[in-house]
Design a protein around this motif. Structure first.
Motif, short mmCIF file in Angstrom:
data_model
loop_
_atom_site.label_atom_id
_atom_site.label_comp_id
_atom_site.label_asym_id
_atom_site.label_seq_id
_atom_site.Cartn_x
_atom_site.Cartn_y
_atom_site.Cartn_z
N ASP A 12 -4.68 49.53 -82.18
CA ASP A 12 -4.25 48.14 -82.06
C ASP A 12 -2.89 48.04 -81.38
OD1 ASP A 12 -6.55 47.29 -83.31
OD2 ASP A 12 -5.64 47.24 -85.31
N SER A 13 -1.96 48.92 -81.73
CA SER A 13 -0.63 48.85 -81.12
C SER A 13 -0.69 49.20 -79.64
CB SER A 13 0.35 49.77 -81.85
OG SER A 13 0.00 51.12 -81.68
N LEU A 14 -1.56 50.14 -79.27
CA LEU A 14 -1.70 50.47 -77.86
C LEU A 14 -2.26 49.31 -77.06
CD1 LEU A 14 -2.99 54.18 -77.77
CD2 LEU A 14 -0.86 53.29 -76.81
N ALA A 15 -3.13 48.56 -77.68
CA ALA A 15 -3.69 47.39 -77.00
C ALA A 15 -2.59 46.38 -76.66
CB ALA A 15 -4.76 46.73 -77.87
N GLY A 16 -1.50 46.43 -77.43
CA GLY A 16 -0.36 45.56 -77.15
C GLY A 16 0.70 46.24 -76.33
N GLY A 17 0.39 47.42 -75.79
CA GLY A 17 1.34 48.11 -74.93
C GLY A 17 2.43 48.86 -75.67
N VAL A 18 2.18 49.19 -76.94
CA VAL A 18 3.17 49.89 -77.75
C VAL A 18 2.54 51.11 -78.40
CG1 VAL A 18 4.70 49.73 -79.76
CG2 VAL A 18 4.43 47.76 -78.25
N LEU A 19 3.23 52.24 -78.32
CA LEU A 19 2.82 53.45 -79.03
C LEU A 19 3.80 53.63 -80.18
CD1 LEU A 19 1.06 55.97 -79.34
CD2 LEU A 19 2.56 57.15 -77.72
N SER A 20 3.30 53.47 -81.39
CA SER A 20 4.14 53.45 -82.58
C SER A 20 4.80 54.80 -82.83
CB SER A 20 3.30 53.08 -83.81
OG SER A 20 2.62 51.85 -83.61
N PRO A 21 5.93 54.80 -83.55
CA PRO A 21 6.57 56.07 -83.94
C PRO A 21 5.65 56.91 -84.81
CG PRO A 21 8.02 54.19 -84.37
CD PRO A 21 6.68 53.63 -84.06
N HIS A 22 5.75 58.21 -84.69
CA HIS A 22 5.06 59.16 -85.57
C HIS A 22 3.56 58.86 -85.64
CE1 HIS A 22 9.19 59.23 -87.78
NE2 HIS A 22 9.24 59.88 -86.63
N SER A 23 2.95 58.67 -84.50
CA SER A 23 1.55 58.27 -84.48
C SER A 23 0.74 59.14 -83.54
CB SER A 23 1.42 56.81 -84.05
OG SER A 23 1.87 56.63 -82.72
N ILE A 24 -0.56 59.16 -83.77
CA ILE A 24 -1.46 59.92 -82.91
C ILE A 24 -2.81 59.24 -82.86
CG2 ILE A 24 -2.10 61.46 -84.82
CD1 ILE A 24 -2.49 63.68 -82.69
N LEU A 25 -3.39 59.23 -81.68
CA LEU A 25 -4.73 58.70 -81.46
C LEU A 25 -5.52 59.75 -80.69
CD1 LEU A 25 -6.71 56.20 -81.53
CD2 LEU A 25 -5.90 55.72 -79.21
N VAL A 26 -6.71 60.06 -81.20
CA VAL A 26 -7.58 61.03 -80.55
C VAL A 26 -8.91 60.35 -80.25
CG1 VAL A 26 -8.66 63.30 -80.72
CG2 VAL A 26 -6.47 62.88 -81.85
N ILE A 27 -9.28 60.31 -78.99
CA ILE A 27 -10.53 59.67 -78.59
C ILE A 27 -11.34 60.64 -77.74
CG2 ILE A 27 -9.49 57.37 -78.64
CD1 ILE A 27 -9.44 57.44 -75.59
N ARG A 28 -12.61 60.29 -77.59
CA ARG A 28 -13.50 61.09 -76.75
C ARG A 28 -14.21 60.16 -75.79
NH1 ARG A 28 -17.78 64.61 -79.90
NH2 ARG A 28 -18.39 62.49 -80.48
N GLU A 29 -13.96 60.33 -74.51
CA GLU A 29 -14.62 59.53 -73.48
C GLU A 29 -16.02 60.06 -73.24
OE1 GLU A 29 -12.37 59.67 -69.93
OE2 GLU A 29 -10.49 59.07 -70.87
#
Length: 636
Positions: A616-633
């Motif tokens: 959600d934060s990335l959708a708003g153009g922000v990468l939150s502190p101490h965070s990680i997102l792992v996706i598979r295209e």
């Protein structure tokens, strides 16, 4: 002479016949062989009573060898009595002792290696890409029996391989193991050879591999008699730990090659981690050893009539010797390559990002650490021939860009990186907990081979100190003074009072304080959260990443903030694994083109792991502190 002994097609006894030492032949007979070119005479003394003379070998190409075959039952205690050209008459343990009656100066024990009844005869190991390592100190977990009791819970957590710190006989009852002097004998303070075999047997029954850390670059300072009767060492060069071993002598080369095969075939270890091999003067020996091991394991498969057995060789090499690695891609019988190397570069840059420390060797990673982490994820090593400021701009490393991610063992902590600190602090005492969890997610979900250190799975807070138990007070004091001298260079230890407060490495209390306290997750909320976090990550790795690692390649990795990185790898099913991580305490808001590209890939992607609202934060153009997102295209 040096092969496995199949007693029955369905009941293989894994007895590796050594060409030296005490070989129990059955029917109350034992053969003794010793290389002692600097001895005028040799005898073997049995149970302290019966002395049997040994004869020089009659073979013209075996100069300096003494041997005898005599009546001698298994479990007989023995030692060699030599008339040394250097020290006169001396009594010494067998350098190839399979077991000691006590400590390093005690008698050796004749072992019937065929006695243990293996329960997992069909175990053939696991492919390298399935490896999730768990490094442990056997003594700190209660000896071989104590480790055996822990295996079930580690298997349930998702660990696929335990790695034992060195177990070869060392002086005293507690020690890191790198002071070993009898490399064929499991330390008596840990248990018996049969208990070590039971540990490995139990692990195999749970689908887990067992790796052993072996030390082929030096011997410890107490209990090493080799120089008294053999030209085992060089006089013209030293290692940081003493005289260099002479790897130009065929007898010395064979001593260590046989040791590797002994652990792999008699004890059925699944792999070896070779300690600090940059300190071995003849680097070509490393290729020779790997090739010999590959060929011997292939021959074992043929002799026993079972399918290919997976055996893995891993290096610790400060020189980032990429040319020695293959990432487990090519395991052919004659290969002089190693599966992987411990990625110290990866650890160091992650430590800088998590703690802000830039002293000592961390200085090499202090400038643009996010860019360095990106290179680690993209290419494996950070130093690939560049000058190292910490090493007075000495060039360090070889190009690793062509290697697969599985050629690197990545970790946040290990025995060295914790125990060689003055106060032995773990990252739980040094880093923000949220940042540490994000880093652990990066560790366990990236395509490099992950390794945890004992207690890391539940966020252990206990320190892990450097400890010894030298009976020789002069040696113990030398160790203390060495530690004081090492740390006196740091500002926080400028006065003697601070140095006096350092833990005494030779104190039993220092060892006891290094034992991670057992936890019950249902009673310790913090430990339970860590365990749940770790279990979830390893489940994702096992189901969504591990099956697709063979042939995986890095596509790109870039820094997108002071402590943030975006990385992509193509897996062998055509999908693309993407990791976006921010280890810093500030949000990344100034989106670069790279970040925008990452956002663009989210549509239709499979989210494997989100540390909490990151999508959600990335959708708003922000990468939150101490965070990680792992996706598979999806594959395209």
């Amino acid at each position: 002479m040096n092969s496995l002994v199949p007693l029955h097609p369905n009941n293989v006894r894994f007895h590796y016949r050594l060409p030296f030492g005490a070989e129990y032949l059955g029917n109350g007979r034992t053969r003794f062989r010793l290389w002692a070119p600097l001895a005028k005479t040799a005898a073997v003394e049995l149970d302290g009573r019966h002395r049997v003379p040994m004869s020089p070998s009659l073979s013209s190409d075996e100069e300096g060898w003494f041997e005898v075959e005599t009546d001698c039952e298994a479990l007989t205690q023995y030692h060699y009595v030599l008339m040394s050209q250097i020290d006169g008459e001396i009594s010494v343990p067998d350098p190839a002792s399979r077991c000691q009656a006590g400590d390093v100066h005690a008698d050796s024990v004749v072992i019937d290696a065929s006695a243990y009844q293996w329960q997992t005869l069909d175990w053939r190991g696991r492919p390298w890409h399935e490896t999730v390592l768990y490094e442990l100190h056997v003594g700190a977990l209660g000896g071989f029996a104590g480790v055996t009791q822990r295996l079930q819970e580690l298997a349930e957590l998702g660990i696929t391989a335990v790695e034992l710190m060195p177990v070869s006989e060392f002086p005293g009852a507690y020690n890191w193991g790198y002071d070993g002097v009898l490399p064929y004998a499991p330390d008596a303070s840990y248990g018996t050879p049969e208990q070590l075999k039971q540990l490995i047997d139990t692990a195999h029954s749970l689908g887990m591999m067992v790796f052993l850390d072996v030390v082929y670059n030096h011997f410890g300072p107490d209990g090493n008699y080799l120089a008294s009767y053999s030209p085992f060492f060089r006089n013209d060069t030293n290692t940081p730990w003493g005289q260099s071993i002479d790897f130009h002598r065929p007898e010395v080369v064979d001593f260590f090659a046989q040791n590797a095969l002994y652990w792999l075939q008699e004890y059925r270890f699944d792999g070896l981690r070779l300690d600090a091999v940059h300190a071995i003067g003849d680097q070509s020996w490393l290729r020779t050893l790997a090739a010999k091991v590959r060929a011997a394991i292939a021959l074992e498969d043929e002799e026993i009539g079972l399918e290919k057995r997976h055996v893995h060789l891993v290096l610790e090499h400060d020189g980032n010797a990429a040319s020695l690695l293959n990432g487990g891609v090519a395991g052919e019988s004659g290969s002089g390559k190693y599966e992987a190397q411990w990625n110290d570069d990866g650890h160091h840059v992650l430590h800088v990002l998590l703690t802000g420390e830039t002293g000592g060797y961390y200085a090499d990673y202090a400038i643009q650490p996010a860019e360095k982490l990106a290179r680690c994820l993209r290419e494996g090593f950070i130093y690939q021939g560049e000058p190292s400021p910490y090493r007075d701009n000495e060039l360090r490393g070889e190009s690793s860009v062509e290697l697969p991610p599985t050629a690197f063992v990545l970790f946040l902590q290990n025995h060295d990186q914790i125990g060689n600190r003055a106060r032995g602090e773990r990252l739980t005492a040094l880093a923000d907990p949220a940042a540490l969890r994000a880093a652990q997610a990066l560790l366990l979900l990236s395509p490099q081979i992950p390794m945890l250190f004992m207690g890391e799975e539940y966020g252990a807070a206990q320190p892990f100190y450097y400890f010894t138990s030298h009976a020789d007070e002069k040696l113990a004091d030398a160790v203390r003074m060495g530690r004081r001298k090492e740390f006196s260079r740091f500002p926080e230890f400028a006065d003697s009072a601070a140095l006096d407060a350092l833990p005494d490495p030779n104190s039993f209390s220092t060892f006891m304080a290094s034992i991670p306290e057992p936890v019950a997750p249902e009673e310790d909320a913090s430990a339970g959260q860590w365990m749940g976090w770790c279990y979830r990550l390893l489940l994702i790795r096992r189901e969504a990443i591990t099956p697709y690692l063979p042939g995986a390649i890095a596509l790109d990795a870039q820094a997108i903030g002071p402590a943030a990185v975006y990385a992509r790898w193509r897996l062998n099913n055509g999908t693309v694994l993407c990791i976006t991580v921010n280890l810093g305490k500030e949000a990344v808001t100034d989106s670069s083109d790279t970040t925008l590209d990452a956002l663009a890939t989210l549509a239709g992607a499979d989210v494997l792991f989100d540390s909490g609202g990151v999508l959600d934060s990335l959708a708003g153009g922000v990468l939150s502190p101490h965070s990680i997102l792992v996706i598979r295209e999806a594959a395209r």
